[in-house]
Design a protein around this motif. Structure first.
Motif, PDB file in Angstrom:
ATOM      1  N   THR A 175       0.813  -1.223   0.000  1.00 15.97           N
ATOM      2  CA  THR A 175       0.000   0.000   0.000  1.00 15.97           C
ATOM      3  C   THR A 175       0.845   1.271   0.000  1.00 15.97           C
ATOM      4  OG1 THR A 175      -0.119  -0.077   2.436  1.00 15.97           O
ATOM      5  CG2 THR A 175      -1.931  -1.091   1.193  1.00 15.97           C
ATOM      6  N   ASN A 176       2.120   1.157   0.340  1.00 16.12           N
ATOM      7  CA  ASN A 176       2.920   2.380   0.524  1.00 16.12           C
ATOM      8  C   ASN A 176       4.306   2.263  -0.106  1.00 16.12           C
ATOM      9  OD1 ASN A 176       3.786   0.424   2.254  1.00 16.12           O
ATOM     10  ND2 ASN A 176       3.933   1.725   4.058  1.00 16.12           N
ATOM     11  N   LEU A 177       4.336   2.187  -1.417  1.00 14.59           N
ATOM     12  CA  LEU A 177       5.618   2.117  -2.112  1.00 14.59           C
ATOM     13  C   LEU A 177       5.705   3.239  -3.131  1.00 14.59           C
ATOM     14  CD1 LEU A 177       8.265   0.564  -2.532  1.00 14.59           C
ATOM     15  CD2 LEU A 177       7.108  -0.766  -4.304  1.00 14.59           C
ATOM     16  N   TYR A 178       6.871   3.854  -3.203  1.00 13.18           N
ATOM     17  CA  TYR A 178       7.086   4.965  -4.124  1.00 13.18           C
ATOM     18  C   TYR A 178       7.526   4.436  -5.487  1.00 13.18           C
ATOM     19  CZ  TYR A 178       6.933   7.663   0.184  1.00 13.18           C
ATOM     20  OH  TYR A 178       6.540   8.215   1.379  1.00 13.18           O
ATOM     21  N   SER A 179       7.424   5.285  -6.499  1.00 13.81           N
ATOM     22  CA  SER A 179       7.777   4.898  -7.862  1.00 13.81           C
ATOM     23  C   SER A 179       9.284   4.745  -8.008  1.00 13.81           C
ATOM     24  CB  SER A 179       7.263   5.940  -8.854  1.00 13.81           C
ATOM     25  OG  SER A 179       7.945   7.171  -8.672  1.00 13.81           O
ATOM     26  N   ALA A 180       9.685   4.173  -9.125  1.00 18.78           N
ATOM     27  CA  ALA A 180      11.106   3.902  -9.361  1.00 18.78           C
ATOM     28  C   ALA A 180      11.936   5.190  -9.369  1.00 18.78           C
ATOM     29  CB  ALA A 180      11.276   3.146 -10.680  1.00 18.78           C
ATOM     30  N   THR A 181      11.434   6.236 -10.027  1.00 23.99           N
ATOM     31  CA  THR A 181      12.190   7.490 -10.090  1.00 23.99           C
ATOM     32  C   THR A 181      12.321   8.128  -8.714  1.00 23.99           C
ATOM     33  OG1 THR A 181      10.121   8.588 -10.740  1.00 23.99           O
ATOM     34  CG2 THR A 181      11.655   8.004 -12.494  1.00 23.99           C
ATOM     35  N   LYS A 182      11.286   8.031  -7.890  1.00 24.56           N
ATOM     36  CA  LYS A 182      11.368   8.583  -6.537  1.00 24.56           C
ATOM     37  C   LYS A 182      12.361   7.809  -5.676  1.00 24.56           C
ATOM     38  CE  LYS A 182       6.799  10.744  -6.257  1.00 24.56           C
ATOM     39  NZ  LYS A 182       5.510  10.790  -5.524  1.00 24.56           N
ATOM     40  N   LEU A 183      12.329   6.482  -5.797  1.00 24.67           N
ATOM     41  CA  LEU A 183      13.289   5.667  -5.045  1.00 24.67           C
ATOM     42  C   LEU A 183      14.715   5.949  -5.503  1.00 24.67           C
ATOM     43  CD1 LEU A 183      11.400   2.247  -4.953  1.00 24.67           C
ATOM     44  CD2 LEU A 183      11.768   3.814  -3.039  1.00 24.67           C
ATOM     45  N   TYR A 184      14.886   6.113  -6.806  1.00 26.26           N
ATOM     46  CA  TYR A 184      16.212   6.447  -7.343  1.00 26.26           C
ATOM     47  C   TYR A 184      16.668   7.798  -6.805  1.00 26.26           C
ATOM     48  CZ  TYR A 184      19.959   7.084 -10.763  1.00 26.26           C
ATOM     49  OH  TYR A 184      21.177   7.295 -11.365  1.00 26.26           O
ATOM     50  N   GLY A 185      15.723   8.723  -6.684  1.00 23.39           N
ATOM     51  CA  GLY A 185      16.048  10.034  -6.129  1.00 23.39           C
ATOM     52  C   GLY A 185      16.416   9.978  -4.663  1.00 23.39           C
ATOM     53  N   ALA A 186      16.055   8.877  -3.992  1.00 22.99           N
ATOM     54  CA  ALA A 186      16.417   8.708  -2.582  1.00 22.99           C
ATOM     55  C   ALA A 186      17.629   7.806  -2.419  1.00 22.99           C
ATOM     56  CB  ALA A 186      15.236   8.118  -1.821  1.00 22.99           C
ATOM     57  N   GLY A 187      18.311   7.529  -3.522  1.00 18.97           N
ATOM     58  CA  GLY A 187      19.567   6.793  -3.429  1.00 18.97           C
ATOM     59  C   GLY A 187      19.477   5.305  -3.671  1.00 18.97           C
ATOM     60  N   VAL A 188      18.322   4.774  -4.074  1.00 21.24           N
ATOM     61  CA  VAL A 188      18.206   3.343  -4.384  1.00 21.24           C
ATOM     62  C   VAL A 188      18.704   3.108  -5.802  1.00 21.24           C
ATOM     63  CG1 VAL A 188      16.648   1.380  -4.646  1.00 21.24           C
ATOM     64  CG2 VAL A 188      16.245   3.051  -2.832  1.00 21.24           C
ATOM     65  N   MET A 189      19.699   2.265  -5.937  1.00 23.55           N
ATOM     66  CA  MET A 189      20.262   1.946  -7.240  1.00 23.55           C
ATOM     67  C   MET A 189      19.636   0.649  -7.749  1.00 23.55           C
ATOM     68  SD  MET A 189      22.191   4.516  -7.490  1.00 23.55           S
ATOM     69  CE  MET A 189      23.026   4.132  -9.025  1.00 23.55           C
ATOM     70  N   PHE A 190      19.107   0.663  -8.955  1.00 21.36           N
ATOM     71  CA  PHE A 190      18.490  -0.524  -9.555  1.00 21.36           C
ATOM     72  C   PHE A 190      19.556  -1.320 -10.298  1.00 21.36           C
ATOM     73  CE2 PHE A 190      15.028   2.329  -8.804  1.00 21.36           C
ATOM     74  CZ  PHE A 190      13.952   1.516  -8.505  1.00 21.36           C
ATOM     75  N   ARG A 191      19.575  -2.622 -10.044  1.00 24.33           N
ATOM     76  CA  ARG A 191      20.543  -3.501 -10.690  1.00 24.33           C
ATOM     77  C   ARG A 191      19.839  -4.697 -11.290  1.00 24.33           C
ATOM     78  NH1 ARG A 191      23.283   0.160 -10.581  1.00 24.33           N
ATOM     79  NH2 ARG A 191      25.366   0.483  -9.704  1.00 24.33           N
ATOM     80  N   ASN A 192      20.264  -5.064 -12.483  1.00 26.68           N
ATOM     81  CA  ASN A 192      19.765  -6.259 -13.134  1.00 26.68           C
ATOM     82  C   ASN A 192      20.409  -7.476 -12.490  1.00 26.68           C
ATOM     83  OD1 ASN A 192      18.919  -8.256 -14.912  1.00 26.68           O
ATOM     84  ND2 ASN A 192      20.502  -7.790 -16.397  1.00 26.68           N
ATOM     85  N   ASP A 193      19.584  -8.388 -11.991  1.00 25.41           N
ATOM     86  CA  ASP A 193      20.100  -9.604 -11.370  1.00 25.41           C
ATOM     87  C   ASP A 193      20.452 -10.593 -12.474  1.00 25.41           C
ATOM     88  OD1 ASP A 193      20.745 -11.745  -9.812  1.00 25.41           O
ATOM     89  OD2 ASP A 193      18.988 -11.624  -8.524  1.00 25.41           O
ATOM     90  N   GLU A 194      21.734 -10.781 -12.714  1.00 23.18           N
ATOM     91  CA  GLU A 194      22.193 -11.595 -13.836  1.00 23.18           C
ATOM     92  C   GLU A 194      22.505 -13.035 -13.445  1.00 23.18           C
ATOM     93  OE1 GLU A 194      25.540  -9.460 -15.276  1.00 23.18           O
ATOM     94  OE2 GLU A 194      24.345  -7.920 -16.282  1.00 23.18           O
ATOM     95  N   GLU A 195      22.204 -13.416 -12.206  1.00 20.13           N
ATOM     96  CA  GLU A 195      22.489 -14.783 -11.788  1.00 20.13           C
ATOM     97  C   GLU A 195      21.649 -15.765 -12.592  1.00 20.13           C
ATOM     98  OE1 GLU A 195      22.001 -15.212  -7.647  1.00 20.13           O
ATOM     99  OE2 GLU A 195      23.327 -13.550  -7.114  1.00 20.13           O
ATOM    100  N   SER A 196      22.273 -16.825 -13.043  1.00 25.37           N
ATOM    101  CA  SER A 196      21.602 -17.774 -13.934  1.00 25.37           C
ATOM    102  C   SER A 196      20.442 -18.499 -13.259  1.00 25.37           C
ATOM    103  CB  SER A 196      22.623 -18.807 -14.449  1.00 25.37           C
ATOM    104  OG  SER A 196      23.219 -19.508 -13.366  1.00 25.37           O
ATOM    105  N   GLN A 197      20.498 -18.677 -11.935  1.00 30.49           N
ATOM    106  CA  GLN A 197      19.469 -19.421 -11.238  1.00 30.49           C
ATOM    107  C   GLN A 197      18.328 -18.533 -10.755  1.00 30.49           C
ATOM    108  OE1 GLN A 197      19.430 -22.727 -11.073  1.00 30.49           O
ATOM    109  NE2 GLN A 197      21.321 -22.741 -12.248  1.00 30.49           N
TER     110      GLN A 197
END
Length: 467
Positions: free
Chosen positions: A257-279
């Motif tokens: 119920t209380n999650l901010y959008s990706a751009t807002k989270l990025y603006g708060a220092g959350v870095m998005f990373r692609n999880d490249e692990e095969s499993q």
């Protein structure tokens, strides 16, 4: 539906000073619709169907009783009604031809194959949430043609070089359309009868080396390793769902119920990373943040890694960031249909294990506008094969309409993200990164400026410090 003609008389006595009257109300002993233990194939609830009817209706071929004999199957590539009817008729004729190929391949006659279906007719009927109006003969005939068509198609697909001229496999648009139809929730046969037919018919030694589950996994490009031990595949929609279910053990909690959008989270220092692990699976989403960064967020060095991205290859530096690791989601023309049918299955059959619904709701929270999609595409979280980023945003925002979510496996994750966003220091560090260390050149200029400022300041105070 179990009905009985018996009635129960309930005497209702109304007492009054002047009137004493006894009423008799006949209440039929009508039981609720029977939910058989085998039931796993459902009609999509009306509320979900109204959002996008076409996502649940087969385009080219009907399987099972729900759409059997319908003349309004959706045409591919905008075909006219007359052309739709021609395609439907061609596919029904193809079922008969595939059935003959199946009999030739196995060396069995129609009666031998039909006997297996007749012995399981009641169990097959119990797999459907709605009672079929077909009589026994027509029902067995329908299952016979549909099941042998599927098995023969899978076998031909597994030996593509030997069947390059096949009517379906030789046409990429038709092959893709049939594959999409075969995973629709309303267009299913029970998996057990397909497996039993495949197992009990004597194939050549070569074909005996592969199980029907392996054949199905190859056809739908699903890894068998992702089917959890002890899990029974009920039909093809269920099979595709298992391939997405998370391998991480999440704790069920409150609905998101209380999650901010990706751009807002990025603006708060959350870095998005692609999880490249095969499993890793599509639903394996993790929030990575060292405990001491919660106390001292100033030690988050994402700003520094923006200046020197080559340092990201060192795990010690990578861990000094606040990361949201998300596997790549490929969005194309079939994504919406796939997700809608998987969510419909969960709403009907897996209300307490609605992982796909949880994921879509989380994705809907992260994506509000095309700017959010831009960010996720840039970070390789989304591979956009649909077209514009705005089209992706619109599709995601509509996916969760009429979806009921009582709990979420991402509750802990969203709470951590919410807490992180509301720490003021994280916003300050993110602003520092975006203004002064947005890229290599700006970061280099900032560092050079700080060095020059340091020398200037030292030269200013040196006469007073050194005597």
């Amino acid at each position: 539906m179990v009905l009985t003609s018996a009635t129960v008389d309930y005497p209702i006595v109304i007492e009054d000073d002047l009137i004493r009257e006894e009423l008799i109300i006949d209440v039929p002993l009508v039981m609720e619709p029977v939910q058989w233990r085998e039931c796993c194939i459902y009609k999509v609830p009306k509320k979900l169907r109204q959002v996008n009817k076409e996502a649940y209706t087969p385009k080219l071929i009907s399987i099972g009783p729900f759409h059997h004999g319908e003349k309004d199957l959706r045409g591919e590539n905008g075909l006219r009604d007359e052309e739709n009817e021609n395609v439907r008729r061609d596919m029904e004729m193809l079922k008969v031809r595939y059935f003959k190929d199946f009999c030739y391949r196995t060396g069995k006659c129609q009666k031998e194959i039909a006997r297996i279906i007749e012995e399981n007719e009641v169990k097959i009927r119990h797999c459907y949430a709605e009672i079929s109006k077909l009589n026994s003969e027509d029902f067995v005939k329908m299952v016979l043609l549909d099941s042998t068509f599927i098995i023969e198609l899978f076998l031909k697909n597994d030996a593509k070089k030997e069947h390059e001229e096949d009517y379906i496999l030789s046409k990429p648009w038709l092959k893709e359309g049939v594959e999409q139809d075969l995973m629709l929730l309303e267009n299913q046969l029970p998996f057990f009868i397909l497996k039993e037919l495949y197992d009990q018919i004597s194939y050549s030694e070569k074909n005996n080396e592969i199980s029907f589950l392996d054949l199905a996994c190859r056809y739908f490009s699903v890894s068998k390793l992702k089917i959890q031990d002890g899990k029974e595949v009920k039909h093809f929609t269920d099979l595709v769902r298992y391939s997405y279910c998370p391998s991480i053990q999440y704790t069920k909690g409150r609905a998101i119920t209380n999650l901010y959008s990706a751009t807002k989270l990025y603006g708060a220092g959350v870095m998005f990373r692609n999880d490249e692990e095969s499993q890793s699976r599509l639903l394996d989403i993790q929030f990575k943040k060292l405990p001491f960064l919660k106390i001292f967020p100033c030690f988050d060095i994402s700003w520094f890694l923006n200046c020197l991205p080559c340092l990201k290859c060192f795990p010690c530096f990578e861990r000094m960031q606040t990361l949201l690791k998300v596997p790549t989601l490929i969005i194309d023309g079939g994504t919406e249909i796939c997700f809608r049918n998987l969510m419909a299955l969960e709403q009907c059959h897996y209300p307490s294990e609605s992982y796909i619904c949880n994921y879509v709701v989380l994705l809907d929270c992260l994506i509000d506008t095309s700017e959010d999609v831009d960010l996720l595409v840039k970070e390789e979280i989304i591979a956009n094969a649909l077209g514009s980023n705005e089209a992706v945003a619109n599709m995601v925002n509509k996916l969760s309409h009429e979806i009921v979510e009582n709990n979420s496996c991402y509750d802990d994750l969203t709470q951590d993200l919410y807490t992180h966003y509301n720490q003021g220091c994280n916003h300050n560090m993110a602003s520092l990164r975006s203004i002064y260390f947005a890229d290599v050149w700006r970061g280099t200029a900032t560092i050079v400026g700080l060095i020059v400022f340091g020398f200037t300041f030292w030269n200013t105070i040196r006469p007073y410090v050194i005597k």
